[in-house]
Design an enzyme around this catalytic site. Structure first.
Site, PDB file in Angstrom:
ATOM      1  N   CYS A  12     138.309  40.677  53.620  1.00 34.95           N
ATOM      2  CA  CYS A  12     137.962  42.357  53.972  1.00 34.95           C
ATOM      3  C   CYS A  12     137.709  42.949  53.023  1.00 34.95           C
ATOM      4  O   CYS A  12     136.543  43.596  53.291  1.00 34.95           O
ATOM      5  CB  CYS A  12     138.875  42.981  54.699  1.00 34.95           C
ATOM      6  SG  CYS A  12     139.727  42.624  56.327  1.00 34.95           S
ATOM      7  N   ASP A  35     130.023  29.954  52.006  1.00 38.41           N
ATOM      8  CA  ASP A  35     131.288  29.904  51.641  1.00 38.41           C
ATOM      9  C   ASP A  35     130.882  29.433  50.414  1.00 38.41           C
ATOM     10  O   ASP A  35     130.493  28.871  49.793  1.00 38.41           O
ATOM     11  CB  ASP A  35     132.096  28.031  52.621  1.00 38.41           C
ATOM     12  CG  ASP A  35     132.845  28.423  52.252  1.00 38.41           C
ATOM     13  OD1 ASP A  35     133.975  28.335  51.405  1.00 38.41           O
ATOM     14  OD2 ASP A  35     133.580  28.019  53.222  1.00 38.41           O
ATOM     15  N   HIS A  51     140.011  42.692  60.758  1.00 39.98           N
ATOM     16  CA  HIS A  51     141.126  42.349  60.292  1.00 39.98           C
ATOM     17  C   HIS A  51     141.529  41.608  61.538  1.00 39.98           C
ATOM     18  O   HIS A  51     142.346  42.447  61.870  1.00 39.98           O
ATOM     19  CB  HIS A  51     141.791  42.313  59.888  1.00 39.98           C
ATOM     20  CG  HIS A  51     142.746  41.600  59.523  1.00 39.98           C
ATOM     21  ND1 HIS A  51     142.320  40.673  58.256  1.00 39.98           N
ATOM     22  CD2 HIS A  51     143.670  41.547  59.800  1.00 39.98           C
ATOM     23  CE1 HIS A  51     142.871  40.042  57.738  1.00 39.98           C
ATOM     24  NE2 HIS A  51     144.224  40.183  58.502  1.00 39.98           N
ATOM     25  N   HIS A 103     141.696  35.283  57.984  1.00 37.42           N
ATOM     26  CA  HIS A 103     141.250  36.367  58.866  1.00 37.42           C
ATOM     27  C   HIS A 103     140.273  35.372  59.640  1.00 37.42           C
ATOM     28  O   HIS A 103     139.894  34.512  58.318  1.00 37.42           O
ATOM     29  CB  HIS A 103     140.566  37.542  57.598  1.00 37.42           C
ATOM     30  CG  HIS A 103     139.499  37.921  58.099  1.00 37.42           C
ATOM     31  ND1 HIS A 103     139.447  39.012  57.682  1.00 37.42           N
ATOM     32  CD2 HIS A 103     138.562  38.061  58.874  1.00 37.42           C
ATOM     33  CE1 HIS A 103     138.174  40.034  58.110  1.00 37.42           C
ATOM     34  NE2 HIS A 103     137.699  39.143  59.144  1.00 37.42           N
ATOM     35  N   HIS A 105     137.737  32.537  61.049  1.00 34.64           N
ATOM     36  CA  HIS A 105     136.792  32.138  60.180  1.00 34.64           C
ATOM     37  C   HIS A 105     136.241  30.932  61.212  1.00 34.64           C
ATOM     38  O   HIS A 105     136.876  30.002  61.301  1.00 34.64           O
ATOM     39  CB  HIS A 105     136.471  31.772  59.367  1.00 34.64           C
ATOM     40  CG  HIS A 105     137.527  31.486  57.755  1.00 34.64           C
ATOM     41  ND1 HIS A 105     139.028  31.345  58.048  1.00 34.64           N
ATOM     42  CD2 HIS A 105     137.096  30.470  57.947  1.00 34.64           C
ATOM     43  CE1 HIS A 105     140.028  30.856  57.364  1.00 34.64           C
ATOM     44  NE2 HIS A 105     139.235  30.238  57.388  1.00 34.64           N
ATOM     45  N   HIS A 107     133.127  28.150  60.842  1.00 36.44           N
ATOM     46  CA  HIS A 107     132.835  27.763  59.806  1.00 36.44           C
ATOM     47  C   HIS A 107     131.234  26.725  60.349  1.00 36.44           C
ATOM     48  O   HIS A 107     131.763  26.666  61.551  1.00 36.44           O
ATOM     49  CB  HIS A 107     133.634  26.020  58.982  1.00 36.44           C
ATOM     50  CG  HIS A 107     134.505  26.556  59.121  1.00 36.44           C
ATOM     51  ND1 HIS A 107     134.636  26.268  57.118  1.00 36.44           N
ATOM     52  CD2 HIS A 107     136.045  26.628  58.672  1.00 36.44           C
ATOM     53  CE1 HIS A 107     136.029  27.139  56.766  1.00 36.44           C
ATOM     54  NE2 HIS A 107     136.641  26.724  57.892  1.00 36.44           N
TER      55      HIS A 107
END
Ligand SMILES: [Zn+2]
Length: 148
Positions: A12, A35, A51, A103, A105, A107
């Site tokens: 966030c 990343d 979020h 949160h 994500h 990849h």
């Protein structure tokens, strides 16, 4: 559901610009950035702007959108000139699954021969399950789907 969680969530903070991020994509629903500790060069994270700590907290349309964006980013990574002989889309949901930032994500992870990254199977794998067991387990999951 919290819209943002800037005091406790590093993603966030990146979304709001309180921490730097090397963004490759942003829209109304999600964002993608490099990343900070990439497994390989070109390793991206696609995250919802809003979020959501887990898949269960994230609405289905957002999840579908994140996957669509990741698919487009995967194609871009392959054409970028960064080394990419294969690619993983990987999402860890929960601490035991390897989630470290809570949160959601996804990849986008470029892969190449000898990169040293991999999934490790548990001892005893592979175990071929009997059809009866597979059917029983499928029934358990179908029963939940009926009620959602
Ligand atoms: Zn967050």
């Amino acid at each position: 559901m919290e819209v943002l969680n800037v005091d406790t969530c590093i993603f966030c903070e990146i979304i709001t610009g309180r921490l730097p991020g090397s963004f490759v994509y942003r829209d109304q629903t999600c964002a993608a950035f490099m990343d900070l500790q990439p497994v390989n060069p070109g390793h991206l994270l696609v995250i919802p702007n809003q979020h959501s700590a887990s898949l269960a907290e994230m609405d289905l349309d957002t999840g579908a959108h994140i996957f669509k964006v990741a698919q487009e980013l995967a194609a871009a990574v392959r054409k970028s000139g960064l080394r990419c002989e294969g690619l993983n889309l990987f999402l860890a949901d929960g601490e035991l699954a390897g989630q470290e930032v809570f949160h959601v994500h996804l990849h986008v992870l470029p892969r190449f021969g000898g990169d040293g990254f991999g999934f490790r199977f548990g001892p005893g794998y592979p175990v071929v399950r009997e059809r009866e067991v597979l059917d029983r387990d499928a029934g358990l999951i179908r029963a939940v789907l009926k009620n959602q």
